[in-house]
Design a protein around this motif. Structure first.
Motif, PDB file in Angstrom:
ATOM      1  N   GLN A  76     -24.194 -46.628  -4.028  1.00  7.97           N
ATOM      2  CA  GLN A  76     -25.590 -46.631  -4.456  1.00  7.97           C
ATOM      3  C   GLN A  76     -26.115 -48.063  -4.592  1.00  7.97           C
ATOM      4  O   GLN A  76     -27.243 -48.369  -4.190  1.00  7.97           O
ATOM      5  CB  GLN A  76     -25.724 -45.891  -5.792  1.00  7.97           C
ATOM      6  N   LYS A  77     -25.282 -48.942  -5.151  1.00  8.06           N
ATOM      7  CA  LYS A  77     -25.700 -50.332  -5.310  1.00  8.06           C
ATOM      8  C   LYS A  77     -25.887 -51.016  -3.961  1.00  8.06           C
ATOM      9  O   LYS A  77     -26.741 -51.885  -3.804  1.00  8.06           O
ATOM     10  CB  LYS A  77     -24.669 -51.097  -6.132  1.00  8.06           C
ATOM     11  N   LEU A  78     -25.072 -50.616  -2.992  1.00  2.13           N
ATOM     12  CA  LEU A  78     -25.142 -51.234  -1.673  1.00  2.13           C
ATOM     13  C   LEU A  78     -26.506 -51.007  -1.028  1.00  2.13           C
ATOM     14  O   LEU A  78     -27.026 -51.872  -0.312  1.00  2.13           O
ATOM     15  CB  LEU A  78     -24.022 -50.664  -0.783  1.00  2.13           C
ATOM     16  N   PHE A  79     -27.109 -49.842  -1.305  1.00  2.00           N
ATOM     17  CA  PHE A  79     -28.378 -49.498  -0.665  1.00  2.00           C
ATOM     18  C   PHE A  79     -29.555 -49.488  -1.652  1.00  2.00           C
ATOM     19  O   PHE A  79     -30.633 -49.011  -1.311  1.00  2.00           O
ATOM     20  CB  PHE A  79     -28.275 -48.109  -0.014  1.00  2.00           C
ATOM     21  N   GLU A  80     -29.358 -50.018  -2.857  1.00  2.00           N
ATOM     22  CA  GLU A  80     -30.409 -49.898  -3.864  1.00  2.00           C
ATOM     23  C   GLU A  80     -31.661 -50.703  -3.518  1.00  2.00           C
ATOM     24  O   GLU A  80     -32.763 -50.387  -3.997  1.00  2.00           O
ATOM     25  CB  GLU A  80     -29.876 -50.333  -5.234  1.00  2.00           C
ATOM     26  N   ILE A 105     -12.275 -38.618   9.220  1.00  2.00           N
ATOM     27  CA  ILE A 105     -13.474 -39.394   8.918  1.00  2.00           C
ATOM     28  C   ILE A 105     -13.599 -40.564   9.887  1.00  2.00           C
ATOM     29  O   ILE A 105     -12.648 -41.343  10.045  1.00  2.00           O
ATOM     30  CB  ILE A 105     -13.433 -39.921   7.470  1.00  2.00           C
ATOM     31  N   PRO A 106     -14.741 -40.714  10.540  1.00  2.00           N
ATOM     32  CA  PRO A 106     -14.924 -41.861  11.449  1.00  2.00           C
ATOM     33  C   PRO A 106     -15.005 -43.163  10.663  1.00  2.00           C
ATOM     34  O   PRO A 106     -15.432 -43.187   9.509  1.00  2.00           O
ATOM     35  CB  PRO A 106     -16.253 -41.548  12.142  1.00  2.00           C
ATOM     36  N   THR A 107     -14.575 -44.221  11.287  1.00  2.00           N
ATOM     37  CA  THR A 107     -14.627 -45.538  10.635  1.00  2.00           C
ATOM     38  C   THR A 107     -15.563 -46.500  11.358  1.00  2.00           C
ATOM     39  O   THR A 107     -15.734 -47.636  10.924  1.00  2.00           O
ATOM     40  CB  THR A 107     -13.216 -46.156  10.582  1.00  2.00           C
ATOM     41  N   GLU A 140     -11.483 -46.477  -5.746  1.00  2.00           N
ATOM     42  CA  GLU A 140     -12.104 -45.189  -5.433  1.00  2.00           C
ATOM     43  C   GLU A 140     -12.953 -44.674  -6.596  1.00  2.00           C
ATOM     44  O   GLU A 140     -13.945 -43.978  -6.387  1.00  2.00           O
ATOM     45  CB  GLU A 140     -11.024 -44.157  -5.096  1.00  2.00           C
ATOM     46  N   ALA A 141     -12.546 -45.006  -7.826  1.00  2.00           N
ATOM     47  CA  ALA A 141     -13.278 -44.501  -8.991  1.00  2.00           C
ATOM     48  C   ALA A 141     -14.713 -45.008  -9.015  1.00  2.00           C
ATOM     49  O   ALA A 141     -15.620 -44.325  -9.510  1.00  2.00           O
ATOM     50  CB  ALA A 141     -12.554 -44.909 -10.272  1.00  2.00           C
ATOM     51  N   ASP A 142     -14.930 -46.202  -8.493  1.00  2.00           N
ATOM     52  CA  ASP A 142     -16.273 -46.790  -8.497  1.00  2.00           C
ATOM     53  C   ASP A 142     -16.939 -46.708  -7.131  1.00  2.00           C
ATOM     54  O   ASP A 142     -17.976 -47.348  -6.910  1.00  2.00           O
ATOM     55  CB  ASP A 142     -16.193 -48.258  -8.934  1.00  2.00           C
ATOM     56  N   ALA A 143     -16.328 -45.952  -6.211  1.00  2.00           N
ATOM     57  CA  ALA A 143     -16.848 -45.933  -4.842  1.00  2.00           C
ATOM     58  C   ALA A 143     -18.274 -45.408  -4.782  1.00  2.00           C
ATOM     59  O   ALA A 143     -19.139 -45.968  -4.095  1.00  2.00           O
ATOM     60  CB  ALA A 143     -15.937 -45.088  -3.954  1.00  2.00           C
ATOM     61  N   ALA A 144     -18.570 -44.309  -5.526  1.00  2.00           N
ATOM     62  CA  ALA A 144     -19.917 -43.727  -5.479  1.00  2.00           C
ATOM     63  C   ALA A 144     -20.946 -44.702  -6.036  1.00  2.00           C
ATOM     64  O   ALA A 144     -22.033 -44.886  -5.469  1.00  2.00           O
ATOM     65  CB  ALA A 144     -19.940 -42.415  -6.256  1.00  2.00           C
ATOM     66  N   VAL A 204     -27.176 -42.672   2.957  1.00  2.00           N
ATOM     67  CA  VAL A 204     -26.380 -42.655   1.728  1.00  2.00           C
ATOM     68  C   VAL A 204     -25.755 -41.281   1.523  1.00  2.00           C
ATOM     69  O   VAL A 204     -24.573 -41.157   1.160  1.00  2.00           O
ATOM     70  CB  VAL A 204     -27.254 -43.039   0.517  1.00  2.00           C
ATOM     71  N   SER A 205     -26.540 -40.231   1.770  1.00  2.00           N
ATOM     72  CA  SER A 205     -26.026 -38.869   1.602  1.00  2.00           C
ATOM     73  C   SER A 205     -24.861 -38.603   2.550  1.00  2.00           C
ATOM     74  O   SER A 205     -23.861 -37.974   2.171  1.00  2.00           O
ATOM     75  CB  SER A 205     -27.157 -37.864   1.852  1.00  2.00           C
ATOM     76  N   LYS A 206     -24.987 -39.087   3.783  1.00  3.77           N
ATOM     77  CA  LYS A 206     -23.918 -38.895   4.773  1.00  3.77           C
ATOM     78  C   LYS A 206     -22.634 -39.596   4.326  1.00  3.77           C
ATOM     79  O   LYS A 206     -21.537 -39.020   4.371  1.00  3.77           O
ATOM     80  CB  LYS A 206     -24.369 -39.463   6.120  1.00  3.77           C
ATOM     81  N   LEU A 207     -22.775 -40.822   3.851  1.00  2.00           N
ATOM     82  CA  LEU A 207     -21.602 -41.584   3.419  1.00  2.00           C
ATOM     83  C   LEU A 207     -20.987 -40.980   2.162  1.00  2.00           C
ATOM     84  O   LEU A 207     -19.758 -40.985   2.001  1.00  2.00           O
ATOM     85  CB  LEU A 207     -21.988 -43.044   3.183  1.00  2.00           C
ATOM     86  N   GLU A 208     -21.821 -40.469   1.268  1.00  2.00           N
ATOM     87  CA  GLU A 208     -21.289 -39.808   0.071  1.00  2.00           C
ATOM     88  C   GLU A 208     -20.487 -38.568   0.453  1.00  2.00           C
ATOM     89  O   GLU A 208     -19.465 -38.257  -0.177  1.00  2.00           O
ATOM     90  CB  GLU A 208     -22.438 -39.429  -0.869  1.00  2.00           C
ATOM     91  N   GLY A 209     -20.946 -37.870   1.482  1.00  2.00           N
ATOM     92  CA  GLY A 209     -20.187 -36.713   1.961  1.00  2.00           C
ATOM     93  C   GLY A 209     -18.811 -37.113   2.465  1.00  2.00           C
ATOM     94  O   GLY A 209     -17.808 -36.428   2.198  1.00  2.00           O
ATOM     95  N   TYR A 210     -18.752 -38.236   3.182  1.00  2.00           N
ATOM     96  CA  TYR A 210     -17.455 -38.730   3.657  1.00  2.00           C
ATOM     97  C   TYR A 210     -16.553 -39.111   2.480  1.00  2.00           C
ATOM     98  O   TYR A 210     -15.333 -38.894   2.513  1.00  2.00           O
ATOM     99  CB  TYR A 210     -17.655 -39.942   4.572  1.00  2.00           C
ATOM    100  N   GLN A 211     -17.150 -39.686   1.432  1.00  2.00           N
ATOM    101  CA  GLN A 211     -16.358 -40.052   0.258  1.00  2.00           C
ATOM    102  C   GLN A 211     -15.729 -38.818  -0.389  1.00  2.00           C
ATOM    103  O   GLN A 211     -14.564 -38.838  -0.798  1.00  2.00           O
ATOM    104  CB  GLN A 211     -17.235 -40.787  -0.758  1.00  2.00           C
ATOM    105  N   GLN A 212     -16.497 -37.758  -0.480  1.00  2.00           N
ATOM    106  CA  GLN A 212     -15.979 -36.527  -1.079  1.00  2.00           C
ATOM    107  C   GLN A 212     -14.845 -35.939  -0.236  1.00  2.00           C
ATOM    108  O   GLN A 212     -13.832 -35.478  -0.772  1.00  2.00           O
ATOM    109  CB  GLN A 212     -17.115 -35.508  -1.237  1.00  2.00           C
TER     110      GLN A 212
END
Length: 443
Positions: free
Chosen positions: A392-396, A429-431, A384-388, A405-413
Motif C-alpha cells: 500500500q505504501k509503495l503505491f500511496e 506466481i509470475p515474477t 511477509e508480515a508487513d508485505a500488505a 494493487v488489487s492484483k498484487l495483493e491477490g498474488y500475496q494471498q
C-alpha cells in the motif's frame, strides 16, 4: 632383487638406440619393444609367458601412442615399466600384509594390464566418496557409464578385440565440488596460461601440457580464456586466442593420449566460448558429453545444511532451518549458484550473527550450545508480515493504480497460502510483469 630394481629402467646404451629409432611404426617397433622387455626382465617370470596374451596387450597399449606428437619409444617404454613395477609393488605389499609370501620375480596379469575394472571400482575411495556426495545424480550416472565402457574394453582386450575408442577429455558444467589435491591431479586457471608478450602464451601452454602427461589437468574457470565480441572466430585478446589455439593443436583427444584435460566452468559462459573460438576446441571437448553439476534441490540443501551443522557441533531450530533453505532457494535463482559452497557461506553469516547477539543477552541466558535462530540466517525473515502494508505504501502516491494493487495483493494471498501448505509459490506466481498505458499521476 637387482633385476627387480632394474625393471623400471632402460639402460643408457639402449636408451640412445631407442631415441635414434624414434617413433618407428608397424611390427618392427613392437618386436623391438618386446625384445627390450625381455632384456630388462632378466629373472622375472610373467603370467602366461613372455609371448602370452597379457604381454601382447601391454605391447598394444604402448603401440597406440605411435604417431602422436611427442611420442618417443624410450620415454613410453620407461613409463610402461614404471606403471607395471608400481602395480607389482602395491600387490606385493598387500599380499605380505595379508600373510602371504609372494614371489618378487613374478609378474601377474594384474601387474601387467591392471585390475579388473569391476573389482577396482568397488575398492576405489574416489568412487565411494562420489556416491556419498549429496545430489550430483547426473554426474554419478555419467561416471558409471564411463566405468561400464572401461569394463567392456577390458574384456574386449582379453579377447584380443580392439577397444571401443573414446576420449578422456571432458567439460564440467556448473558448480563442481572442491578440486582434488592428489599428486596425479594438476589444477590451473587461465592466468597460468596467458602470457604478456607474443609467443609467451604458446610457451606457457605447451609447458603446462608437457608437465601433465600421465596426469589429469584441470583448467578451472576455463571460460576466462575467452574475451570476445560475441561473433564467431572473433576474439579481442590475442594472448587468450593463442592459448586456445595451442590447446587445440596439442590436445588431440585420440585413444592412447596419456593425459586427461578437464575444462571447468558455468554452462552459459562455456557454451559462448565454444561458439566463438577455434572450432577445434568443441571437437576435442564435446559439450554433449559434458558432466553437468546441477543445482541442488531444497531437500538436498537441507540435508547438506544439517550435515554441516552436525559436523561443526552446531544446531538450529527447525524454523531457522526452513528460513535458511528459503534464503538458499532465492540465491539459486541468481547466476553462478555455488551449491554446497552457498550453504557454507550462509553458515558463516549465521555464525557472525549469532556471536553478535550473544553479548546482548544476560550472562544467565548465554549458552555454549550454539543454536541458530531464524534471524541468524535472515535478518528480514518476517518481511511477509508487513508485505500488505508495504505494498500500500509503495503505491500511496500514485493515482489510478487500484487494479494493479488489487492484483498484487491477490498474488500475496496465494503466496501465503502456498507457503503455509509447504508449496513453492514461484511455480504459480509470475515474477515478471509488463505495465502498459500511461503512468499514473504522482501526488
Amino acid at each position: 632383487m637387482h633385476e627387480l630394481l632394474l625393471f623400471g629402467q632402460v639402460p643408457a646404451s639402449r636408451h640412445d638406440q631407442l631415441t635414434a629409432q624414434h617413433n618407428y611404426g608397424g611390427n618392427a617397433v613392437l618386436d623391438f619393444l618386446l625384445a627390450e622387455i625381455e632384456n630388462n626382465v632378466g629373472k622375472m617370470k610373467v603370467e602366461d609367458g613372455m609371448g602370452g596374451l597379457y604381454v601382447r596387450i601391454v605391447i598394444r597399449h604402448l603401440g597406440r601412442g605411435r604417431g602422436q606428437e611427442g611420442f618417443g619409444n624410450a620415454g613410453a617404454l620407461q613409463n610402461m615399466f614404471f606403471k607395471i613395477s608400481e602395480r607389482q609393488a602395491e600387490r606385493l605389499n598387500r599380499e605380505r600384509k595379508e600373510g602371504f609370501r609372494p614371489d618378487d620375480f613374478f609378474l601377474t596379469k594384474e601387474d601387467l594390464i591392471g585390475p579388473d575394472p569391476s573389482k577396482a571400482i568397488i575398492k576405489s575411495k574416489a568412487w565411494t566418496k562420489l556416491q556419498d556426495l549429496i545430489g550430483l545424480d547426473t554426474v554419478k550416472e555419467s561416471v558409471r557409464s564411463m566405468f561400464g565402457l572401461i569394463e567392456t574394453n577390458y574384456h574386449r582386450e582379453l579377447k584380443e578385440m580392439p577397444p571401443i575408442e573414446f576420449s578422456l577429455n571432458r567439460v564440467f558444467l556448473g558448480s563442481a565440488p572442491a578440486r582434488p589435491r592428489w599428486p596425479s591431479f594438476v589444477t590451473r586457471n587461465p592466468a597460468d596460461f596467458i602470457g604478456g608478450a607474443l609467443g609467451q602464451s604458446e610457451n606457457n601452454t605447451k609447458a603446462i601440457l608437457a608437465t601433465t602427461i600421465g596426469k589429469v589437468l584441470i583448467i578451472d574457470e576455463a571460460y576466462m580464456l575467452y574475451t570476445g565480441t560475441g561473433t564467431a572466430g572473433n576474439q579481442s585478446d590475442p594472448y587468450k586466442t593463442a592459448v586456445i589455439d595451442t590447446i587445440v593443436a596439442q590436445v588431440q583427444s585420440v585413444p592412447g593420449e596419456d593425459r586427461c584435460v578437464l575444462l571447468l566452468g558455468y554452462e552459459d559462459q562455456i557454451v559462448e566460448m565454444f561458439q566463438n573460438v577455434n572450432p577445434g576446441l568443441s571437437r576435442r571437448f564435446p559439450i554433449a558429453d559434458a558432466f553437468h553439476f546441477q543445482d541442488l534441490s531444497d531437500a538436498e540443501m537441507r540435508q547438506i545444511l544439517e550435515l554441516k551443522l552436525k559436523d561443526q557441533g552446531l544446531d538450529a531450530t527447525e524454523r531457522a532451518k526452513s528460513v535458511a533453505i528459503e534464503v538458499l532457494a532465492r540465491a539459486r535463482d541468481w547466476p553462478n549458484f555455488g551449491n554446497a559452497g552457498e550453504v557454507e557461506n550462509l553458515l558463516g553469516k549465521a555464525k557472525t550473527s549469532y556471536q553478535t547477539r550473544q553479548p546482548l543477552k544476560p550472562l544467565s541466558e548465554r549458552s555454549l550450545d550454539a543454536i541458530f535462530e531464524v534471524q541468524d540466517f535472515d535478518a528480514g525473515f518476517d518481511r511477509e508480515a508487513d508485505a500488505a502494508t508495504n505494498l500500500q505504501k509503495l503505491f500511496e502516491d500514485v493515482v489510478g493504480c487500484e487494479s494493479v494493487v488489487s492484483k498484487l495483493e491477490g498474488y500475496q494471498q496465494i503466496a501465503r497460502r502456498m507457503k503455509y501448505q509447504g508449496l513453492d509459490p514461484r511455480e504459480q506466481i509470475p515474477t515478471n510483469f509488463v505495465f502498459k498505458g500511461p503512468p499514473g499521476k504522482v501526488l
